[in-house]
Design an enzyme around this catalytic site. Structure first.
Site, PDB file in Angstrom:
ATOM      1  N   SER A 127       0.830  -1.208   0.000  1.00 50.30           N
ATOM      2  CA  SER A 127       0.000   0.000   0.000  1.00 50.30           C
ATOM      3  C   SER A 127       0.861   1.254   0.000  1.00 50.30           C
ATOM      4  CB  SER A 127      -0.902   0.010   1.237  1.00 50.30           C
ATOM      5  OG  SER A 127      -1.515   1.269   1.415  1.00 50.30           O
ATOM      6  N   GLU A 129       0.273   3.621   1.739  1.00 48.74           N
ATOM      7  CA  GLU A 129       0.325   4.052   3.135  1.00 48.74           C
ATOM      8  C   GLU A 129       1.648   3.652   3.801  1.00 48.74           C
ATOM      9  OE1 GLU A 129      -1.759   5.848   5.018  1.00 48.74           O
ATOM     10  OE2 GLU A 129      -3.253   6.149   3.442  1.00 48.74           O
ATOM     11  N   TYR A 151      -2.059   0.489  10.259  1.00 47.74           N
ATOM     12  CA  TYR A 151      -2.267  -0.192   8.982  1.00 47.74           C
ATOM     13  C   TYR A 151      -1.005  -0.116   8.124  1.00 47.74           C
ATOM     14  CZ  TYR A 151      -3.769  -0.869   4.153  1.00 47.74           C
ATOM     15  OH  TYR A 151      -3.861  -1.285   2.844  1.00 47.74           O
TER      16      TYR A 151
END
Length: 325
Positions: A127, A129, A151
Site C-alpha cells: 500500500s 500508506e 495499517y
C-alpha cells in the site's frame, strides 16, 4: 488449467481480480470466513455473479492450520494475498487487531506455500500508506518507508516478509505497492465511497449534509479494475520484483467532492461539513506514485481517468438508490 487462490476475494480488489482470472481461463479459488458463507447476501454481494465459476474455502487468516489445509488441498499455481484489515482510520482505533491480523495473515500464507506449494507464485498487496510521511514526491519502489498508521506499519511488515521469503527461500514472491484505487465496489467506510454515496443520498433528499475530515489531503486515485491487471502481470514475469502501481496524478479530497456534487448539479459548499473527528491522529498529506517501472517492465498503464472514476462511482450510487443497480 492454472489454479489461482485469492485471499480477500469478497473485497473490491478480490472481485475484480476473480473476474479477470476467470476471463483468462483460470480455476479460481477464494478464501472466506465461515460467517460469509452463512450470510452470502450481505457478505458476498461483490461476487454473487461469480459464484458458479469459483470455489470458496472457509478459513481464517489468523489460523495457520486452516490456511495450511486450503493450500494443501488446492496446490495453487498463483496466490494473491489481498485479505487485510484495510481501513486506515479503524487501525487507529484497534491497532492490536490490525497488526495481528495483517502480519499473521502474510506469515501464514507464505509459510503454507513454502511447505506445500513452493512453486506457487505469490502476490502481496502492499500500500502507498507504507510511505506515510513521504521523503520524496513522487514515491518510487526505492523510496524509504515512514508509515503513519498501524495499517501502514502492518503493510511494511508484510512487504518485508514477502521479500524475505523471496530472498531466503527462493519463492517467486512479489509486492504491489498500490496507491489509492476505487470503484463502485468500494466499501462505504472509505472516503471515496462515503462521498459518492453521500452525494446520491443528498440528491434524493435522504441526507442533508456530508461530514468529512481533511479536505486538503492529496491522493493518487485510480480505478481498481485497472490495478488488478497489474497484479496479474507481476506474476507473469520471468523474475520476481516489486512495483509501484499508480496514476502519477494527485487530487485533493476537496476536488473529489467538487466533481461528485457537480455530477448531480449541486453546490458542494451547501452540504459538506468539515468534522475534526474524522482527522487522523497522524495525517498523510500527499501520496503520488511513480509507476515508470510498471510501465516499462509490465507494459501496464492506468486507463480510467480521475473524473471518469468519480462519475462512475456517483452514477452507480444514484442507480442503487433508484433500485436499478
Amino acid at each position: 488449467m492454472k489454479k489461482a487462490l485469492i485471499t480477500g476475494i469478497t473485497g473490491q480488489d478480490g472481485s475484480y481480480l476473480a473476474e479477470l482470472l476467470i476471463e483468462k481461463g483460470y480455476q479460481v479459488h477464494g478464501i472466506v470466513r465461515r460467517v460469509a458463507l452463512e450470510d452470502p447476501s450481505h457478505r458476498l454481494w461483490r461476487i454473487n455473479h461469480l459464484l458458479k465459476n469459483i470455489k470458496l474455502h472457509s478459513a481464517s487468516m489468523e489460523s495457520y492450520a486452516s490456511i495450511f489445509n486450503v493450500v494443501e488441498n488446492i496446490r495453487p499455481d498463483e496466490c494473491y494475498h489481498l485479505a487485510a484489515q484495510s481501513f486506515v482510520s479503524y487501525s487507529f482505533e484497534d491497532e492490536f487487531s490490525t497488526i495481528n491480523t495483517n502480519i499473521s495473515g502474510v506469515m501464514h500464507i507464505l509459510s503454507a506455500l513454502k511447505q506445500r506449494s513452493p512453486r506457487c507464485r505469490f502476490y502481496f498487496a502492499g500500500s502507498s500508506e507504507m510511505f506515510g510521511k513521504v521523503r520524496e514526491v513522487p514515491q518510487k519502489e526505492n523510496t524509504p518507508f515512514h508509515p503513519r498508521s498501524p495499517y501502514g506499519i502492518s503493510k511494511v511488515a508484510g512487504f518485508d516478509l514477502t521479500r524475505n521469503y523471496r530472498e531466503a527461500y527462493g519463492l517467486f514472491a512479489v509486492s504491489g505497492i498500490l496507491f489509492n484505487h476505487e470503484s463502485p465496489r468500494r466499501g462505504f467506510e472509505f472516503v471515496s465511497r462515503k462521498i459518492s454515496s453521500g452525494v446520491a443520498r443528498i440528491k434524493f433528499g435522504l441526507s442533508k449534509e456530508l461530514r468529512l475530515g481533511n479536505l486538503s489531503a492529496k491522493r493518487d486515485w485510480g480505478f481498481a479494475g485497472d490495478y488488478v491487471e497489474a497484479m496479474w502481470l507481476m506474476l507473469q514475469q520471468k523474475e520476481p520484483g516489486d512495483y509501484v502501481i499508480a496514476t502519477g496524478e494527485t487530487y485533493t479530497v476537496k476536488e473529489f467532492v467538487e466533481l461528485a456534487f457537480k455530477r448531480v448539479g449541486l453546490d458542494w459548499k451547501k452540504y459538506v461539513v468539515v468534522d475534526k473527528n474524522f482527522y487522523r491522529p497522524a495525517e498523510v498529506n500527499i501520496l503520488k506514485g511513480d509507476c515508470s517501472k510498471a510501465k516499462k517492465k509490465l507494459g501496464w498503464k492506468p486507463k480510467v481517468k480521475f473524473q471518469e472514476l468519480v462519475n462512475m462511482m456517483v452514477d452507480c450510487d444514484i442507480k442503487r438508490l433508484k433500485g436499478c443497480a
